[in-house]
Write an enzyme that holds these catalytic residues in place. Structure first.
Site, PDB file in Angstrom:
ATOM      1  N   HIS A 141       4.562   4.044  -3.609  1.00  0.00           N
ATOM      2  CA  HIS A 141       5.531   5.097  -3.908  1.00  0.00           C
ATOM      3  C   HIS A 141       6.073   6.047  -2.712  1.00  0.00           C
ATOM      4  CE1 HIS A 141       1.222   6.685  -3.854  1.00  0.00           C
ATOM      5  NE2 HIS A 141       1.815   7.674  -3.728  1.00  0.00           N
TER       6      HIS A 141
ATOM      7  N   ASP B 108       0.750  -1.207  -0.103  1.00  0.00           N
ATOM      8  CA  ASP B 108      -0.059  -0.089  -0.077  1.00  0.00           C
ATOM      9  C   ASP B 108       0.947   1.268   0.165  1.00  0.00           C
ATOM     10  OD1 ASP B 108      -2.444   1.502   0.298  1.00  0.00           O
ATOM     11  OD2 ASP B 108      -1.915   1.897   2.283  1.00  0.00           O
TER      12      ASP B 108
ATOM     13  N   ASP C   2     -10.012   1.827  -4.415  1.00  0.00           N
ATOM     14  CA  ASP C   2      -9.912   3.286  -3.780  1.00  0.00           C
ATOM     15  C   ASP C   2     -10.293   4.069  -4.916  1.00  0.00           C
ATOM     16  OD1 ASP C   2      -7.754   2.712  -5.321  1.00  0.00           O
ATOM     17  OD2 ASP C   2      -6.292   3.092  -3.400  1.00  0.00           O
TER      18      ASP C   2
END
Length: 1533
Positions: free
Chosen positions: A530, A527, A628
């Site tokens: 980045h 999750d 999401d």
């Protein structure tokens, strides 16, 4: 059969840093590291952290790999070190040159996923994943009934959001305790544990064939996590990150402002609690600037206390130790030094620097005051700069605050939060504040109490457009101060530091969390990947892979750049990157994404098992929607769910969706707010049931069909993809199997716009589908049904009951309700096209066809594949054995090929345009492109080698193959028209092409290539089997160079060599097609292609004998070498061998060196060939027994070779003087009259051979001026008259050899008798040899001592420590020019040279003459040097016009061989260290030749290059002597 093991080659190049390049390989592959041209010949070691078999992986443990030399030592073209990849993950390699790091990168090895009780492999491209929010699954004992929906819908992987205890916000990603299973999953009477979850996961894997993965969240923890209160050092807080204090002060000020606005205190200043318009926003901006910023004075955190600083400065001034204080080094300017604790006005300046900068005139009080004033002014200026900087931060902060307020309160697509309250403040808080609210100043006091400041922690979030490799909470980033963070107020950002020692509790805690996950799950989704520090993710994933070696790692990256994505993918070994179809703004873009994320074009070339490792794009997990993101029904329409899901599912990669998409839930299922449960599976439920679903619900029935299809396509090797944008809404995706040639075509009509409210045309374009439609796999239409309208259920996440799909599976075309009619048309003789007319392909419909080739073509392709299995096992799949094929195909091609001689292989593989024209043919000309370089197979293979790796199916070459059979017929007919074994090869190809012509045109390039590759590689093996062991056991470089022998040596329509004596055995004969008489057909050697390949310009004495040792003797072609030596021996006249042979009868005897190269070859033949001395007794058919006799037929006068040799030497000692026959423009239109006078002789004192005059050029540097404009016509550029250094060396070699043979009584003459002044005079070979030996260095060496008595022309010397190019030239300065010719003498007669002098001269040549591929023919310091040869240029420049500088600078290749061989010889005399260095140099130089050879479509080495190795358009593209001398160098190595 070729090996089927997959091997990838990674070429290492100097300073090549490939950390941002993704290299993906599969387990079971072998990876070979090889040296690129920049590194060949250098001491390179490759290090990797890939563990040895049976050892555990440790990221920081590297080991050197051992180099393997499969072919021994001669060069580095095959030298490699290998990794046998059996372990998944990311592995680092780097390489050193000596001890210097020179480059590196990462290799990502894919995991192998297994499902079922039998542990069968689930290929990554077969993955169909569905995401579930774990909190919506209910108690653990109810999970199966809810997860069953995924099983029934055909998914084979479940992704669960985190299963841990959630934080206060109830967000799926804000975890309160990473080690504890969410208590919501337990019952009051039954507490479930991780083991229970593990058992369920195992059951799903074994019984349902489904794998489970879950998220890991490393970046943050819930703000209410108990452990973070016990270990506040794990967060970014004001104690360990004091740089955040100014941002914290601003954050508190904004909280107080928010509370005041909520309480209505700013209503009268235009900001009510409910912000509704731009005026409110404008007033809010004003209040922040006028009330908030002035009050908190953030600039003070970055400023110096002026009064304190001035007083401190004054004190130091009065102490008076100024002189000592001046800091050394470059002048520096006074700057503010930031207070590391970020106290108000806590910054400082460097007082030593201040004292050195501000110096009073004297020690009086007025001077001191003035000095302090200057200092004060400077501090105030610096403070003002800081204030300016903070002001710019504040401007950005205001913009971000207002942007945030606009999105949350006013924007149409935002959440519209309503009035400002303490629960929904003006902006999200950036920091925790676990204390009672009080005044701002009182709160700020807490910052200075470490025991309290450590609980003021920074929240996590994300920053739009930020550099993902930079941690935005670390010092140096102003993200929190500038309010650029999109903040998650429920989570605290975790602070790991660089290593586990920096925060031991946090690393250990998160490692335990990772290990729990890896113990029970098959994979993880990273999750917020980045923003996760790379070194942390690496550490955690290493721990996970220790427990789950084939861990499936997925992640979604928002870096905005593929290069940045690759850094994460390569460092972490991410298996699949999540990509989303929702990012496409129309169907065209959605189709492009399918093409982008996987597969190769339809009809792609078959790639070899051994091939370069190519950079890849990350493997995709392509999802129609991620959990999401916004709901597609809101953004597009409910009708688009089915077509978009089908388009995504047709991609050649992993695919996925989110629970709720298939049930058509018309809103986003919020990861924060959603608390209802998913529906359960019940086959008997009715559409209006809100708590249960089945195949009547949403698109579930169609989803099952497309998931099943996706898995079938992945497992069945349908690797090829074609996307056709039929119209603006219709996308057709084809998946094609390259082995069975079945296709599956999905035609999808998208509905990005709601069909109820938008216009869609009833007219749907016709579609043409090539091949035969076997069945309709699926047809499905989105339809409305009569049910209650959608109403959001209180307990269950329910979908729209009124929309469903009507599906039909595995039906025949005529049963279809979507297809109106299907007609069959033929495009060509064997290409069936089905024309489909649609009705009812309404928006939201899909139809999927299974298509096979027309049955006739299917049989042809099966037979082709069957015959191709002899070349590669790859073709076994889809092959078909039949008995009625052409009898020639029953014979393995290798046995047909084995009957070819090397001369016949020259016809099959090579022959350039001029050679082919002589036979009445020519090279194939590809329309809209260019003619092929060769008529033989190499011409085609050179083009295919360019096209194949890039799969460039749009190339004109491929167009031509698809458009008709011209090229195919050319290849076979050209060979069939010849005779013998060559025709048999043609017939075999013709029989193969019979089937090739029966397959669809789009497949012809790939099968044509496959047939040619098999044929070509077999023919090359046939060639090498007929060559010497040096070639057969040699490196790839040696083998490919040796093919130069096949390329250059051939027999044309007209024999080029004079006839040999009929008494000579083993001479090849053939029947002349015109006269029907027997004639000799000896192989002749072309000087170069394409310019010197046919007719009288094919054979040259000098070129032939410079090339003969390398191309014929070293390759083991002894009979051909003998025949060429004897044929030229028959043409001896005036004691000379001709330069231009002209079949003997048109020969020109205008060169002084060919006879000596001929003698050198006789010597080499005798020493290299078993029984080689027999050559001396072979009969020579003399064409001209006397200088003036007419040419005689072969056999009229025969002489043994040794007599011809003796005559050549006798004539030289006697002296040669004659005028060329037919002198004048008919034989040379440029030569001046004096140039036709030929002289040669031997100097009685020195023994040196001399000759020539200033109007002719008798050595290899033979350019004659041709320009009237520049007035150089008839003037040789390089006459090299006198004694040329290489001729002296060659004559010394010959005389020494004959001396030794005479001593052993092998050669019957010990001396030469000449007439001097009417008397016979005898000169022994012994004596002649001694004269040359005694005089050579004395007269040729340019001494480093300026006073050397042997130097006759000291004023002409401009380089010392070299050897002259000639001795006794008519222009004395020419003797002193530095040229590469002395190296030839060093190789053939090394005894003439003193090792130390030779070594220095070679060093000078290396420095001044060595180019990338060739040797400069003249010292660049010489005034007439020019390195660019342009034969077409005619101007006034005497030194350049009409290519006058041919040998005055351009870099010729063949001298490089002699230079390198001389280096190797003398380096051995200079000691082992020098020898080792020289071997490195030689390998490095040769690596450039290897690269050129591999890249050249001619598959040869050029005659010359322009300066610095640039291509010269006037050069032969492949030259016999260039290839030969490089081959000789490799032999010496």
């Amino acid at each position: 059969m070729g090996p089927s093991k997959q091997i990838r080659i990674l070429l290492l190049n100097e300073m090549e840093k490939l950390e941002k390049t993704l290299f993906r390989v599969e387990q079971g592959f072998e990876l070979q590291f090889r040296l690129g041209p920049t590194l060949q010949g250098k001491a390179v070691t490759v290090h990797t952290n890939y563990p040895l078999p049976g050892q555990a992986f440790h990221r920081d443990q590297f080991r050197p790999l051992d180099w393997q030399h499969p072919s021994g030592r001669e060069d580095d073209s095959d030298k490699h070190c290998a990794l046998h990849l059996q372990q998944a993950g990311s592995f680092h390699y780097y390489f050193l040159q000596g001890n210097e790091k020179s480059g590196g990168g990462y290799i990502v090895v894919d995991p192998i996923l297994r499902v079922g009780a039998d542990d069968r492999v689930l290929p990554l491209d077969c993955v169909t994943l569905q995401t579930f929010l774990a909190k919506c699954l209910g108690p653990l004992d109810e999970w199966e009934s809810r997860l069953r929906v995924a099983k029934e819908a055909g998914y084979n992987m479940i992704h669960l959001t985190p299963l841990q205890t959630l934080g206060e916000s109830r967000s799926c990603y804000s975890l309160a305790n990473q080690l504890e299973l969410n208590p919501d999953f337990s019952r009051p009477n039954k507490k479930y544990t991780w083991d229970d979850v593990g058992q369920l996961v195992q059951k799903l894997k074994k019984e349902w064939d489904m794998l489970c993965i879950t998220d890991v969240v490393y970046n943050h923890t819930a703000a209410n996590s108990k452990w973070i209160q016990e270990h506040p050092e794990s967060a970014y807080n004001l104690a360990n990150s004091p740089h955040l204090k100014p941002a914290w002060v601003l954050d508190r000020a904004l909280w107080h402002l928010s509370c005041d606005v909520a309480a209505g205190r700013y209503r009268d200043r235009g900001v009510p609690a409910l912000i509704e318009n731009d005026h409110h926003m404008h007033c809010l901006r004003k209040i922040i600037w006028e009330d908030v910023f002035p009050k908190i004075q953030l600039w003070e955190f970055f400023q110096v206390d002026v009064h304190k600083a001035v007083e401190q400065f004054r004190g130091l001034l009065t102490q008076g130790n100024r002189e000592a204080a001046t800091p050394p080094g470059a002048p520096r300017h006074l700057e503010i030094i930031q207070d590391p604790e970020y106290r108000r006005l806590g910054c400082a300046v460097d007082m030593d620097l201040a004292l050195a900068t501000f110096i009073p005139h004297n020690n009086g009080p007025a001077a001191m005051d003035e000095c302090c004033d200057w200092f004060r002014k400077r501090i105030e200026e610096l403070n003002a700069e800081k204030r300016q900087l903070v002001n710019s931060h504040q401007e950005q902060a205001v913009n971000c605050i207002l942007g945030n307020v606009f999105y949350e309160r006013l924007a149409g697509h935002g959440p519209k939060l309503g009035p400002i309250t303490r629960k929904d403040p003006l902006v999200t808080r950036y920091f925790t504040f676990p204390f009672e609210d009080s005044s701002l100043s009182a709160e700020e006091a807490v910052v200075h109490l470490p025991q309290k400041a450590c609980f003021l922690m920074a929240h996590n979030g994300w920053v739009m457009g930020d550099d993902p490799l930079r941690n935005f909470a670390e010092p140096g980033s102003n993200v929190y101060l500038r309010r650029e963070l999109i903040c998650w107020g429920d989570s605290v950002k975790l602070r790991y530091g660089r290593t586990p020692e920096d925060c031991p509790y946090l690393w250990a805690h998160m490692r335990k969390y990772t290990e729990i996950t890896a113990t029970h799950f098959h994979g993880v989704r990273l999750d917020n990947c980045h923003s996760t520090p790379l070194h942390v993710a690496e550490y955690m994933l290493d721990a996970a892979r220790r427990l789950q070696p084939n861990l499936y790692v997925v992640a979604e990256l928002f870096t905005g750049s593929e290069e940045l994505d690759n850094i994460f993918v390569t460092r972490l070994g991410i298996s699949s990157l999540i990509r989303e179809a929702m990012s496409a703004h129309n169907s065209h873009e959605e189709g492009r994404l399918v093409y982008r994320y996987g597969g190769e074009p339809v009809g792609s070339f078959v790639q070899p098992c051994l091939r370069p490792l190519m950079p890849a794009i990350a493997h995709a997990l392509f999802m129609d929607i991620t959990h999401d993101n916004e709901c597609p029904i809101v953004h597009r329409s409910a009708y688009d769910a089915l077509p978009s899901a089908t388009i995504v599912s047709m991609a050649c990669c992993a695919s996925g969706s989110t629970r709720g998409y298939d049930e058509l839930v018309p809103h986003q299922i919020s990861v924060v707010a959603e608390e209802r449960f998913y529906t359960k599976w019940n086959p008997g439920a009715s559409p209006s049931d809100t708590g249960e679903v089945n195949f009547q619900s949403g698109i579930l029935a169609a989803r099952r069909a497309i998931n099943t299809l996706h898995q079938e396509l992945g497992a069945g090797g349908f690797l090829q993809v074609y996307v056709d944008q039929v119209d603006e809404d219709i996308v057709a995706v084809t998946r094609h199997s390259p082995s069975s040639h079945q296709s599956v075509v999905a035609v999808c009509r998208t509905a990005f716009r709601n069909p109820k409210t938008s216009f869609y045309s009833k007219e749907v374009p016709q579609m043409c589908i090539p091949g035969k439609i076997e069945e309709v796999v699926l047809e499905a239409r989105t339809i409305e049904r009569n049910t209650k309208p959608y109403k959001k259920d209180e307990k269950c996440i329910n979908g729209m009951p009124s929309v469903t799909v009507e599906t039909r599976e595995h039906i025949q075309l005529h049963e279809s309700k979507i297809v109106k009619q299907a007609g069959i048309t033929t495009k060509g003789p064997n290409e069936y096209i089905q024309e489909i007319e649609f009705e009812n392909l309404s928006p939201g419909s899909v139809i999927v066809f299974r298509v096979s080739l027309d049955p006739h073509a299917q049989v042809a392709v099966g037979i082709l594949r069957n015959h191709l299995t002899q070349f590669s096992p790859h073709f076994k799949a889809g092959s078909l054995v039949v008995d009625n094929s052409d009898p020639i195909l029953k014979v393995p091609f290798a046995s047909i090929a084995s009957r070819l001689t090397l001369a016949e292989l020259n016809q099959v593989l090579y022959r350039c345009e001029a050679e082919e024209r002589e036979d009445g043919g020519g090279c194939y000309d590809v329309p809209r492109w260019a003619p092929l370089k060769y008529a033989g197979l190499q011409g085609l293979m050179s083009v295919l080698a360019e096209i194949r790796p890039k799969n460039d199916l749009g190339h004109p070459f491929c167009d031509n193959l698809r458009a008709g059979d011209w090229m195919i017929d050319y290849v076979s007919s050209r060979l069939v028209s010849r005779s013998g074994a060559v025709a048999e090869v043609g017939k075999w190809l013709q029989a193969m092409f019979f089937y090739l012509k029966q397959i669809p045109r789009y497949l012809i390039p790939c099968y044509f290539d496959a047939v040619l590759i098999g044929t070509y590689t077999t023919l090359l093996d046939t060639a090498w089997k007929q060559m010497s062991s040096f070639v057969q056991n040699g490196s790839t470089f040696v083998k490919h160079l040796s093919l130069g022998s096949v390329q250059m040596c051939g027999v044309g329509k007209f024999p080029c060599l004079p006839r040999l004596s009929p008494a000579l055995p083993d001479v090849p004969y053939r029947l002349n097609e015109v006269t029907r008489e027997r004639e000799q057909c000896c192989v002749s050697l072309a000087a170069g292609l394409p310019h010197f390949s046919s007719g009288i310009f094919r054979c040259w004495g000098r070129d032939t004998f410079i090339a003969l040792r390398g191309l014929l003797l070293l390759t083991g072609r002894y009979v051909e070498a003998r025949n060429i030596i004897l044929a030229f021996a028959g043409t001896l006249r005036h004691g000379l061998i001709p330069n231009l042979l002209g079949e003997g009868t048109c020969a020109r005897y205008n060169c002084r060196d060919a006879v000596w190269w001929w003698l050198q070859c006789i010597q080499d033949y005798c020493s290299l060939v078993p029984g080689g001395l027999d050559l001396l007794r072979c009969p020579v058919a003399r064409l001209y027994p006397t200088d003036d006799s007419a040419p005689l037929p072969a056999g009229t006068v025969d002489q043994p070779l040794f007599e011809v040799i003796q005559e050549a030497l006798q004539r030289h000692l006697q002296g040669i003087q004659f005028r060329e026959r037919n002198a004048g423009p008919q034989i040379d239109r440029n030569m001046k009259d004096e140039g036709f006078n030929i002289t040669a002789g031997v100097d009685a004192e020195t023994g040196f051979v001399y000759g020539g005059n200033r109007f002719n050029c008798g050595t290899w540097m033979d350019k004659m001026g041709e320009s009237d404009r520049a007035r150089n016509r008839g003037v040789p550029a390089t006459p090299r008259d006198g004694s040329a250094v290489e001729i002296v060396g060659l004559s010394k070699s010959a005389v020494r050899w004959l001396r030794d043979l005479a001593r052993k009584n092998i050669f019957p003459y010990r001396e030469v008798t000449v007439n001097r002044h009417g008397k016979a005079e005898k000169v022994s070979y012994e004596e002649w040899d001694r004269r040359i030996q005694d005089h050579f260095e004395k007269l040729f060496y340019v001494s480093e001592d300026p006073a050397d008595p042997n130097e006759k022309n000291p004023e002409l010397v401009h380089k010392r420590g070299i050897y002259k190019d000639s001795y006794g030239a008519s222009s004395p300065w020419c003797d002193y020019q530095l040229r590469p010719n002395f190296a030839i003498a060093m190789v053939v007669a090394p005894e003439l040279f003193t090792a130390e002098k030779a070594w220095k001269a070679l060093a000078m040549a290396e420095e001044k003459l060595l180019g990338p591929l060739g040797m400069r023919t003249l010292d660049p310091d010489d005034m007439v040097y020019c390195g660019v040869y342009d034969n077409a240029l005619d101007n006034d420049n005497y030194n350049l016009a009409k290519g006058f500088n041919y040998h005055q600078g351009p870099e010729w290749l063949w001298p490089v061989g002699y230079f390198l061989r001389a280096k190797l010889y003398f380096s051995k005399l200079m000691g082992p260290e020098t020898n080792a260095k020289t071997i490195f140099l030689v390998k490095n130089v040769l690596s450039r030749h290897y690269v050129h050879l591999e890249r050249s479509p001619w598959k040869g080495l050029p005659e010359l290059t322009n300066e610095h190795g640039q291509h010269c358009p006037f050069s032969c593209e492949t030259q016999a002597w260039s290839i030969a001398t490089v081959l000789e160098t490799l032999y010496d190595l």
